[in-house]
Write a protein that holds these residues in place. Structure first.
Motif, mmCIF file in Angstrom:
data_model
loop_
_atom_site.group_PDB
_atom_site.id
_atom_site.type_symbol
_atom_site.label_atom_id
_atom_site.label_comp_id
_atom_site.label_asym_id
_atom_site.label_seq_id
_atom_site.Cartn_x
_atom_site.Cartn_y
_atom_site.Cartn_z
ATOM 1 N N LYS A 187 -6.649 6.473 11.186
ATOM 2 C CA LYS A 187 -5.630 5.991 11.966
ATOM 3 C C LYS A 187 -4.861 4.828 11.296
ATOM 4 C CE LYS A 187 -5.328 4.590 16.679
ATOM 5 N NZ LYS A 187 -5.671 4.081 17.989
ATOM 6 N N LEU A 188 -5.627 4.141 10.514
ATOM 7 C CA LEU A 188 -4.927 2.729 9.982
ATOM 8 C C LEU A 188 -3.944 2.991 9.009
ATOM 9 C CD1 LEU A 188 -7.003 -0.354 8.807
ATOM 10 C CD2 LEU A 188 -5.239 0.459 7.330
ATOM 11 N N VAL A 189 -4.242 4.118 8.147
ATOM 12 C CA VAL A 189 -3.450 4.739 7.265
ATOM 13 C C VAL A 189 -1.981 5.303 8.107
ATOM 14 C CG1 VAL A 189 -2.696 6.475 5.614
ATOM 15 C CG2 VAL A 189 -4.930 5.301 5.437
ATOM 16 N N LYS A 190 -2.158 5.820 8.926
ATOM 17 C CA LYS A 190 -1.151 6.533 9.756
ATOM 18 C C LYS A 190 -0.379 5.246 10.422
ATOM 19 C CE LYS A 190 -1.636 10.625 9.855
ATOM 20 N NZ LYS A 190 -0.705 11.667 9.159
ATOM 21 N N ASP A 212 6.281 -0.586 12.596
ATOM 22 C CA ASP A 212 6.969 -1.543 12.051
ATOM 23 C C ASP A 212 6.034 -2.730 11.806
ATOM 24 O OD1 ASP A 212 7.063 -3.594 14.295
ATOM 25 O OD2 ASP A 212 7.879 -1.938 15.322
ATOM 26 N N LYS A 213 6.488 -3.686 11.118
ATOM 27 C CA LYS A 213 5.581 -4.671 10.634
ATOM 28 C C LYS A 213 4.686 -5.520 11.788
ATOM 29 C CE LYS A 213 5.377 -8.901 7.356
ATOM 30 N NZ LYS A 213 5.978 -9.565 6.615
ATOM 31 N N LYS A 214 5.464 -5.878 12.853
ATOM 32 C CA LYS A 214 5.054 -6.748 13.924
ATOM 33 C C LYS A 214 3.979 -5.707 14.694
ATOM 34 C CE LYS A 214 6.551 -9.719 17.682
ATOM 35 N NZ LYS A 214 7.596 -10.162 18.327
ATOM 36 N N THR A 215 4.401 -4.689 14.994
ATOM 37 C CA THR A 215 3.263 -3.768 15.685
ATOM 38 C C THR A 215 2.085 -3.461 14.987
ATOM 39 O OG1 THR A 215 5.381 -2.776 16.774
ATOM 40 C CG2 THR A 215 3.383 -1.506 17.133
ATOM 41 N N ALA A 216 2.457 -3.046 13.658
ATOM 42 C CA ALA A 216 1.275 -2.663 12.894
ATOM 43 C C ALA A 216 0.256 -3.844 12.724
ATOM 44 C CB ALA A 216 1.781 -2.255 11.352
ATOM 45 N N PHE A 217 0.750 -4.894 12.620
ATOM 46 C CA PHE A 217 -0.387 -6.262 12.680
ATOM 47 C C PHE A 217 -1.152 -6.225 13.941
ATOM 48 C CE2 PHE A 217 -1.368 -10.642 13.653
ATOM 49 C CZ PHE A 217 -2.007 -10.956 12.842
ATOM 50 N N LYS A 218 -0.615 -6.073 15.052
ATOM 51 C CA LYS A 218 -1.446 -6.073 16.237
ATOM 52 C C LYS A 218 -2.275 -5.074 16.291
ATOM 53 C CE LYS A 218 1.994 -8.784 19.048
ATOM 54 N NZ LYS A 218 2.869 -8.854 19.898
ATOM 55 N N GLU A 219 -1.769 -3.757 16.031
ATOM 56 C CA GLU A 219 -2.550 -2.741 16.087
ATOM 57 C C GLU A 219 -3.874 -2.497 15.215
ATOM 58 O OE1 GLU A 219 -1.138 1.351 16.753
ATOM 59 O OE2 GLU A 219 0.594 0.628 17.955
ATOM 60 N N GLN A 267 -6.514 -4.814 16.159
ATOM 61 C CA GLN A 267 -7.379 -4.506 17.471
ATOM 62 C C GLN A 267 -8.294 -3.177 16.999
ATOM 63 O OE1 GLN A 267 -6.744 -5.847 20.720
ATOM 64 N NE2 GLN A 267 -8.870 -4.654 20.806
ATOM 65 N N LEU A 268 -7.662 -2.587 15.843
ATOM 66 C CA LEU A 268 -8.522 -1.322 15.500
ATOM 67 C C LEU A 268 -9.602 -2.017 14.911
ATOM 68 C CD1 LEU A 268 -8.151 1.687 14.944
ATOM 69 C CD2 LEU A 268 -7.192 1.180 13.051
ATOM 70 N N LEU A 269 -9.627 -2.938 14.090
ATOM 71 C CA LEU A 269 -10.696 -3.365 13.319
ATOM 72 C C LEU A 269 -11.870 -4.027 14.251
ATOM 73 C CD1 LEU A 269 -9.315 -5.127 9.974
ATOM 74 C CD2 LEU A 269 -10.233 -2.958 10.360
ATOM 75 N N ALA A 270 -11.218 -4.881 15.241
ATOM 76 C CA ALA A 270 -12.008 -5.401 16.324
ATOM 77 C C ALA A 270 -12.933 -4.236 17.257
ATOM 78 C CB ALA A 270 -11.322 -6.152 17.328
ATOM 79 N N ASP A 271 -12.067 -3.292 17.520
ATOM 80 C CA ASP A 271 -12.622 -2.267 18.780
ATOM 81 C C ASP A 271 -13.870 -1.312 17.776
ATOM 82 O OD1 ASP A 271 -11.028 -2.947 20.296
ATOM 83 O OD2 ASP A 271 -9.438 -1.426 20.141
ATOM 84 N N MET A 273 -5.812 -8.634 3.297
ATOM 85 C CA MET A 273 -5.238 -7.687 2.281
ATOM 86 C C MET A 273 -4.052 -6.932 3.081
ATOM 87 S SD MET A 273 -6.964 -4.220 0.832
ATOM 88 C CE MET A 273 -7.373 -3.660 2.686
ATOM 89 N N LEU A 274 -4.461 -6.439 4.360
ATOM 90 C CA LEU A 274 -3.631 -5.653 5.202
ATOM 91 C C LEU A 274 -2.408 -6.248 5.501
ATOM 92 C CD1 LEU A 274 -6.486 -3.944 7.412
ATOM 93 C CD2 LEU A 274 -4.769 -2.740 5.591
#
Length: 305
Positions: free
Chosen positions: A221-224, A230-237, A240-244, A296-297
């Motif tokens: 999912k992270l690769v997708k 876009d950069k701003k949305t990707a950062f938030k997602e 959240q993905l790592l935390a979840d 890194m991300l």
């Protein structure tokens, strides 16, 4: 199609030639098999990469009596002092005895100390093969008494080929893209990959709900996200993905990002690889691995977006 036997057991390699990967070990193992001169062994590496399979291959091809103990279930001092001692001290039918202690990093420090003493006491006729995921959890006196070998996962291509062969033998029709998804989501755990394939066999076909698999595997999912957001949305997602997913081990993520860099690197492949390599190196040195991975991300997003 009725499936009475787990594929992972049915197709567990029974000869060294059928054991995939770890070419660096095969010459050593062949020497042990040919000479019958087996030292104490400590096999370590990630879950599902073939440690137990290799241990069982050795005892099946050496003239010995052997005892298998899963130490994740039986990990206390009492087990070591009774089961191990009773087996090692009794007269057997063969000249050599071998004790496989699987998942021995679960054994308590006190039980490991008792095990060390038993290894010394019965060393003339009894050998120990220990397997573990985390070698640092094994006390130094045991490590010093063993030949230690890291079990390196076979390549993804080797695993995919191995899985395809299993499905062909089971008369199951598969698609290369489905095999790839199973390998990507399960790697380097070969056992998990094979079990996942078997669960998804319907009739004589391998049928995957690919969208569900990708959704449930945080790495894919992270690769997708890197590919499409876009950069701003990707950062938030991503945060959240790592935390979840409560991710604490990022080794597989580093590898997947490297393997798929051509798909998400967007013309910056070389620069992205250097960033991944730098953060993979620092992963073993930092206190908070999640912060390191997130840094890194963020840097990768700055390059590709």
């Amino acid at each position: 199609m009725k499936q009475h036997t787990l594929f992972v057991e049915k197709y567990r390699p029974n000869t060294l030639d059928n054991y995939i990967g770890n070419q660096h070990l095969k010459s050593k193992v062949k020497h042990y098999l040919e000479s019958g001169d087996l030292p104490h062994l400590l096999l370590y590496g990630k879950a599902g990469t073939g440690k137990t399979t290799l241990a069982k291959l050795l005892v099946k091809n050496i003239d010995c009596d052997y005892l298998y103990i899963n130490a994740s279930d039986e990990n206390n001092v009492e087990t070591v002092r009774t089961k191990v001692k009773d087996f090692a001290s009794t007269i057997g039918f063969k000249d050599m005895k071998v004790i496989i202690l699987d998942e021995c990093d679960y054994i308590t420090p006190n039980a490991q100390a008792a095990l060390r003493n038993l290894m010394e006491t019965f060393s003339k006729h009894c050998r120990f093969i220990l397997t573990c995921n985390y070698v640092e959890r094994i006390i130094d006196p045991i490590q010093s008494r063993c030949q230690s070998f890291q079990i390196i996962p076979p390549s993804k291509q080797e695993v995919a080929k191995h899985l395809h062969k299993i499905l062909v033998k089971e008369n199951v029709i598969d698609k290369p893209e489905d095999i790839k998804i199973l390998v990507e989501t399960g790697y380097p755990d070969i056992r998990r990959i094979i079990n996942s394939a078997q669960r998804n066999v319907v009739g004589n076909q391998l049928k995957l709900d690919t969208s569900s698999i990708i959704q449930n595997d945080y790495k894919l999912k992270l690769v997708k996200i890197l590919e499409t957001q876009d950069k701003k949305t990707a950062f938030k997602e991503i945060r959240q993905l790592l935390a979840d997913n409560k991710v604490t081990d990022f080794a597989d993520l580093f590898r997947l990002l490297y393997d798929e860099v051509d798909t998400w690197g967007k013309g910056h492949v070389a620069e992205c690889i250097l960033i991944i390599a730098r953060y993979e190196l620092s992963d073993s040195q930092v206190v908070d691995k999640e912060i390191n991975a997130m840094a890194m991300l963020i840097e990768l997003l700055g390059v590709i977006k």
